[in-house]
Design an enzyme around this catalytic site. Structure first.
Site, PDB file in Angstrom:
ATOM      1  N   HIS A   1       0.840  -1.202   0.000  1.00 31.14           N
ATOM      2  CA  HIS A   1       0.000   0.000   0.000  1.00 31.14           C
ATOM      3  C   HIS A   1       0.877   1.254   0.000  1.00 31.14           C
ATOM      4  O   HIS A   1       0.603   2.213  -0.745  1.00 31.14           O
ATOM      5  CB  HIS A   1      -0.933   0.011   1.209  1.00 31.14           C
ATOM      6  CG  HIS A   1      -1.821   1.218   1.269  1.00 31.14           C
ATOM      7  ND1 HIS A   1      -2.837   1.440   0.372  1.00 31.14           N
ATOM      8  CD2 HIS A   1      -1.831   2.294   2.112  1.00 31.14           C
ATOM      9  CE1 HIS A   1      -3.444   2.575   0.652  1.00 31.14           C
ATOM     10  NE2 HIS A   1      -2.846   3.113   1.694  1.00 31.14           N
ATOM     11  N   TYR A   2       1.922   1.234   0.798  1.00 33.92           N
ATOM     12  CA  TYR A   2       2.857   2.355   0.853  1.00 33.92           C
ATOM     13  C   TYR A   2       3.485   2.591  -0.518  1.00 33.92           C
ATOM     14  O   TYR A   2       3.557   3.736  -1.003  1.00 33.92           O
ATOM     15  CB  TYR A   2       3.944   2.054   1.895  1.00 33.92           C
ATOM     16  CG  TYR A   2       5.152   2.945   1.832  1.00 33.92           C
ATOM     17  CD1 TYR A   2       5.114   4.254   2.303  1.00 33.92           C
ATOM     18  CD2 TYR A   2       6.358   2.476   1.307  1.00 33.92           C
ATOM     19  CE1 TYR A   2       6.235   5.071   2.251  1.00 33.92           C
ATOM     20  CE2 TYR A   2       7.478   3.283   1.256  1.00 33.92           C
ATOM     21  CZ  TYR A   2       7.413   4.573   1.723  1.00 33.92           C
ATOM     22  OH  TYR A   2       8.519   5.381   1.665  1.00 33.92           O
ATOM     23  N   LEU A   3       3.920   1.534  -1.173  1.00 30.28           N
ATOM     24  CA  LEU A   3       4.548   1.668  -2.491  1.00 30.28           C
ATOM     25  C   LEU A   3       3.571   2.199  -3.525  1.00 30.28           C
ATOM     26  O   LEU A   3       3.933   2.969  -4.414  1.00 30.28           O
ATOM     27  CB  LEU A   3       5.116   0.322  -2.939  1.00 30.28           C
ATOM     28  CG  LEU A   3       6.303  -0.204  -2.119  1.00 30.28           C
ATOM     29  CD1 LEU A   3       6.675  -1.616  -2.570  1.00 30.28           C
ATOM     30  CD2 LEU A   3       7.502   0.728  -2.229  1.00 30.28           C
TER      31      LEU A   3
ATOM     32  N   LYS B   1       3.265   5.973  -2.870  1.00 32.03           N
ATOM     33  CA  LYS B   1       4.459   6.663  -3.353  1.00 32.03           C
ATOM     34  C   LYS B   1       4.456   6.718  -4.873  1.00 32.03           C
ATOM     35  O   LYS B   1       4.810   7.740  -5.476  1.00 32.03           O
ATOM     36  CB  LYS B   1       5.726   5.951  -2.859  1.00 32.03           C
ATOM     37  CG  LYS B   1       5.939   5.993  -1.362  1.00 32.03           C
ATOM     38  CD  LYS B   1       6.140   7.394  -0.830  1.00 32.03           C
ATOM     39  CE  LYS B   1       7.465   7.988  -1.194  1.00 32.03           C
ATOM     40  NZ  LYS B   1       7.675   9.331  -0.578  1.00 32.03           N
TER      41      LYS B   1
END
Length: 210
Positions: A124-126, A129
């Site tokens: 999810h973070y990737l 970003k």
């Protein structure tokens, strides 16, 4: 060069303030809390109070470049990741455009926009970003997007491996900060996106090969 660092109170942000000062730039450290200002001054920077989720126009006004080094942190949930890592970055990009500035350097992450390359807990973070990076790539700003591997607190070596994609690895935060600062002056990095891990090539030489 007058440079605004968003996320200046973070581990990489503090290094950016210190190294920018040592490199002859005038660093401005964007922080959210009054009590964080003293640390920025101690490192040689000029503190600026602003929140990525609000109005940041006063923070970017008059600066020659912006470096985004903020992050929601590993202990926050998906909503905070969206709010800071994607929406906060886009908010700062828009403000940079509005004030007629040209240079924007983004601290991203290896495999950003390709979450399937990362661990499940990081996907999810990737994705967030990657969406922020994609927005920046669609602007008319002179951008550089730096996507480092796993960040460590080891002493920097000033030797890196760069490329459109590289094998996963780690890199000291010090070398990430120095690479981002070198991108301010290296034309070969303008309007480029690259991944970054520790390697055998000096930073300045490596950036000329992208």
């Amino acid at each position: 060069m007058e440079v605004l660092v968003a996320g200046a109170n973070g581990h990489t942000g503090r290094l950016l303030i210190q190294y920018l000062k040592e490199d002859g730039h005038v660093p401005y450290g964007m922080v959210r809390k009054e009590e964080q200002k003293a640390k920025i001054e101690e490192l040689g920077g000029i503190p600026v109070l602003a929140d990525l989720t609000g109005d940041v126009g006063h923070a970017v006004k008059g600066k020659e470049a912006v470096i985004f080094a903020a992050g929601s942190g590993s202990s926050t949930g998906p909503e905070q990741t969206e709010l800071v890592d994607r929406d906060g970055a886009i908010n700062l990009i828009k403000a940079t455009e509005n004030f007629g500035m040209k240079k924007f350097i983004m601290l991203s992450a290896i495999a950003a926009g390709q979450p399937e390359r990362g661990k499940e807990e990081l996907q999810h973070y990737l994705k967030m970003k990657g969406e922020a990076d994609e927005y920046l790539q669609g602007t008319e700003l002179n951008y550089t997007i730096v996507r480092p591997g796993g960040l460590t607190h080891e002493e920097g070596t000033s030797k890196v491996n760069v490329g459109e994609t590289v094998d996963r690895g780690t890199i000291p935060r010090a070398d990430v900060a120095k690479t981002m600062i070198a991108c301010l002056r290296e034309p070969n990095t303008y309007n480029k996106t690259f991944e970054l891990v520790s390697g055998d090539t000096q930073i300045e030489e490596a950036l000329k090969t992208i």
